[in-house]
Scaffold this active site. Structure first.
Site, short mmCIF file in Angstrom:
data_model
loop_
_atom_site.label_atom_id
_atom_site.label_comp_id
_atom_site.label_asym_id
_atom_site.label_seq_id
_atom_site.Cartn_x
_atom_site.Cartn_y
_atom_site.Cartn_z
N PRO A 2 0.80 -1.21 0.00
CA PRO A 2 0.00 0.00 0.00
C PRO A 2 0.84 1.26 0.00
O PRO A 2 1.81 1.38 0.75
CB PRO A 2 -0.76 -0.11 1.31
CG PRO A 2 0.04 -1.05 2.15
CD PRO A 2 1.15 -1.61 1.35
N GLU A 3 0.44 2.19 -0.81
CA GLU A 3 0.98 3.54 -0.71
C GLU A 3 -0.13 4.37 -0.07
O GLU A 3 -1.16 3.84 0.33
CB GLU A 3 1.39 4.05 -2.09
CG GLU A 3 2.48 3.16 -2.70
CD GLU A 3 3.12 3.70 -3.96
OE1 GLU A 3 3.11 4.93 -4.15
OE2 GLU A 3 3.62 2.90 -4.76
N HIS A 90 -1.97 -16.34 7.19
CA HIS A 90 -1.32 -15.03 7.10
C HIS A 90 -2.12 -13.93 7.79
O HIS A 90 -1.87 -12.75 7.58
CB HIS A 90 -1.08 -14.66 5.64
CG HIS A 90 -0.19 -15.64 4.93
ND1 HIS A 90 1.06 -15.98 5.41
CD2 HIS A 90 -0.36 -16.35 3.81
CE1 HIS A 90 1.61 -16.86 4.60
NE2 HIS A 90 0.77 -17.10 3.62
N ARG A 108 3.91 -11.09 4.18
CA ARG A 108 5.35 -10.85 4.39
C ARG A 108 5.68 -10.35 5.79
O ARG A 108 6.85 -10.28 6.16
CB ARG A 108 5.86 -9.86 3.34
CG ARG A 108 5.88 -10.47 1.97
CD ARG A 108 6.35 -9.48 0.92
NE ARG A 108 7.77 -9.20 1.02
CZ ARG A 108 8.40 -8.34 0.23
NH1 ARG A 108 7.73 -7.69 -0.70
NH2 ARG A 108 9.68 -8.13 0.36
N ARG A 152 20.31 19.05 -1.09
CA ARG A 152 20.39 17.59 -1.07
C ARG A 152 20.84 17.05 -2.43
O ARG A 152 20.28 17.38 -3.47
CB ARG A 152 19.06 16.99 -0.65
CG ARG A 152 18.80 17.25 0.84
CD ARG A 152 17.49 16.68 1.31
NE ARG A 152 17.47 15.23 1.28
CZ ARG A 152 16.47 14.51 1.79
NH1 ARG A 152 15.45 15.11 2.36
NH2 ARG A 152 16.50 13.20 1.72
#
Length: 271
Positions: A2-3, A90, A108, A152
């Site tokens: 997910p973003e 899971h 994961r 940067r």
DNA sequence: AGGTTGACCTGTCAGC
DNA sequence: TGCTGACAGGTCAACC
């Protein structure tokens, strides 16, 4: 997986389903990235008073000023299910209420559920201290990028991803935003002029807002809180399209690796 | 202080 | 069909 858009869509899905409900118990599966940080029993009887989001973190507010910090990691998804729904291999967190449960499914196990009491206020938890500005808030402006990127030398792609300037831009949407803004992903963040930073600001907002509107469906295996799999639309301009023609100029999309993550761009449209 | 790298863990898919 | 390696949406901690 997910973003920010997927996390926000998850928040919109679970907030009405659990706000105001009293936790009966917490079932934990295999260990996640971080331990819960309290005895699960401490949560019994607590009431969820609201659901907020900070970057890619979901914040489940409890009574007495405590917060459950939930992160989906790379492969996490959250669903609201019937109380008696049996967990699979899971399914590593169940927050059980009177008639339903909130379940974190995370193969994961890069995700986490963390208990934070008021001792870490106002940051909620130390993990949230160094987070940048919310991209879909009024706080986010071209000036945010100018100040944050100043001096940067790291590439703009990695600077976007780092999350200390602006949060929520993940690996897919970083490539997409840079394409929209016409900026080459390898450009040093501090060397981008004001006009181009303004374009980048607009591109980040557009890409993320659009993805929220689409219900997070831009991710292949995203599962919304109601269990619906958003129809994955091949709407990406560049992500995952190595070798395929740019949708604007038809030059082949390039693939490079930056900071161990894949980046996709059009060498003709992005400078 | 900023930049770079490894680590965490499991599923999936391409190639042999 | 089975094995191996590469790769996947995140991000912290440890190093230079």
């Amino acid at each position: 997986m997910p973003e920010l858009p997927e996390v926000e869509v998850t928040r919109l899905g679970i907030a009405p389903a659990i706000t105001g409900l009293r936790l009966q118990r917490v079932r934990l599966g295999k260990p996640l990235r971080w331990p819960l940080g309290c005895a699960p029993e401490l949560l019994h009887g607590r009431v969820i008073t609201g659901v907020r989001r900070r970057g890619k973190y979901l914040l489940l507010d409890l009574d007495q000023g405590a917060v459950l910090v939930l992160h989906l990691g790379m492969s996490g998804s959250v669903r609201i299910l019937d109380k008696d729904n049996p967990p699979g291999p899971h399914d590593h967190v169940d927050l059980v209420f009177a008639d339903r449960l909130l379940r974190l499914h995370d193969p994961r196990r890069f995700g986490a559920l963390i208990y934070a009491d008021s001792s870490d206020a106002p940051h909620v938890h130390k993990l949230l201290v160094k987070l940048g500005v919310e991209p879909l808030s009024e706080q986010f402006s071209p000036q945010t990028l100018k100040t944050g990127f100043q001096g940067r030398s790291v590439s703009v792609k990695q600077a976007l991803l780092a999350g200390d300037v602006v949060v929520g831009v993940g690996n897919i949407y970083a490539s997409e935003a840079l394409f929209l803004a016409g900026i080459h992903p390898k450009t040093a963040a501090g060397r981008i002029g004001p006009a181009r930073l303004a374009k980048l600001h607009a591109a980040v907002v557009q890409v993320l807002a659009q993805a929220v509107e689409k219900g997070g469906s831009s991710l292949r295996d995203f599962v919304a809180a109601d269990g619906s799999h958003g129809h994955f639309q091949l709407s990406a301009q560049v992500y995952g399209r190595a070798g395929q023609p740019c949708r604007v100029c038809h030059a082949p999309i390039k693939h490079i690796v930056q900071g161990q993550r894949s980046t996709y761009y059009c060498a003709q449209c992005q400078h």
